[in-house]
Design a protein around this motif. Structure first.
Motif, PDB file in Angstrom:
ATOM      1  N   LYS A 212       5.296 -13.012 -20.200  1.00  0.00           N
ATOM      2  CA  LYS A 212       4.510 -13.863 -19.348  1.00  0.00           C
ATOM      3  C   LYS A 212       5.473 -14.546 -18.135  1.00  0.00           C
ATOM      4  N   GLU A 215       4.868 -13.894 -14.452  1.00  0.00           N
ATOM      5  CA  GLU A 215       3.684 -14.339 -13.519  1.00  0.00           C
ATOM      6  C   GLU A 215       4.333 -15.384 -12.728  1.00  0.00           C
ATOM      7  N   LEU A 224      -2.569 -11.512 -10.632  1.00  0.00           N
ATOM      8  CA  LEU A 224      -2.378 -12.259 -11.801  1.00  0.00           C
ATOM      9  C   LEU A 224      -3.307 -12.026 -12.984  1.00  0.00           C
ATOM     10  N   ASP A 228      -1.983 -10.414 -16.471  1.00  0.00           N
ATOM     11  CA  ASP A 228      -2.187 -11.273 -17.739  1.00  0.00           C
ATOM     12  C   ASP A 228      -3.138 -10.251 -18.596  1.00  0.00           C
TER      13      ASP A 228
END
Length: 235
Positions: A212, A215, A224, A228
């Motif tokens: 993570k 990001e 993004l 995700d």
């Protein structure tokens, strides 16, 4: 799909599922360049070379969630005093894919700085290799360089290798690396499971902690969302 954005005294380039091969970027004195790459379906085969002049800054990030094999090469030449490089990579490798990331930085002159951080997860029968050289050349006094490479290996048939190289030709410098390859930390798993979290969910939480953070280096909302979704669907 390639998107280009130009800001005042800053150049930001975003590549989505189109890894450049043979691209050469030049960061002029006092300027900055940001390159974001995100790979989801296509091969990550490619090479990028970056030259950074005095007081210039290069920041790059690669989010790799492709299921294909390939090799990506990045070479950053810090050619001017005060030049800086910050590189960040996250890769999820699974299936039968074999991926190699070779990221190198060359400190040509004094007072240059570089950080390269590479994080990855290898699962199924996937093979993941992080390699590269941090080279502080003769005359590059007070240079500061660091490599970080960390890989979680999920399965008996998956494999990870971290091969950082430091080449130091000068005194009065700072150079370091951290290379970790291994299975999920059993103590971390036990801690989470002791609080009522299942083993699968515990593995997922730890994996999210590896992937993570990439990001943070992307500011394009559409990209993004894709990153995700790839992380959530891949672990």
């Amino acid at each position: 799909m390639i998107r280009n954005k130009v800001k005042e005294n800053e150049k930001t380039v975003l590549y989505v599922d189109e890894i450049p091969n043979g691209a050469h970027f030049h960061v002029a004195s006092g300027e900055s360049l940001k390159i974001n790459l995100a790979c989801f379906a296509n091969s990550l085969d490619g090479r990028v070379d970056v030259d950074v002049d005095e007081d210039g800054t290069f920041e790059g990030a690669l989010a790799d969630f492709s299921d294909r094999s390939g090799k990506f090469v990045l070479n950053v030449n810090l050619n001017g005093k005060g030049a800086k490089c910050n590189w960040h990579l996250a890769s999820l490798t699974g299936g039968e894919s074999k991926k190699v990331f070779e990221t190198s930085v060359f400190h040509e002159v004094a007072e240059t700085e570089a950080l390269m951080s590479n994080y990855g997860i290898a699962r199924d029968s996937g093979k993941l290799t992080f390699s590269g050289t941090s080279h502080i050349k003769n005359g590059a006094k007070k240079a500061n360089t660091r490599q970080e490479a960390k890989i979680i290996v999920f399965d008996d048939t998956s494999d990870g290798k971290a091969l950082p190289i430091l080449k130091i030709d000068e005194n009065d410098v700072s150079a370091s690396h951290a290379a970790i390859v291994g299975r999920l930390n059993e103590q971390h798993l036990f801690y989470l499971e002791s609080r009522g979290i299942s083993e699968e969910d515990a593995k997922r939480i730890i994996s999210l902690g590896y992937l993570k953070p990439i990001e943070d280096y992307f500011d394009d909302e559409d990209t993004l969302k894709l990153i995700d979704k790839a992380i959530e669907g891949g672990i």
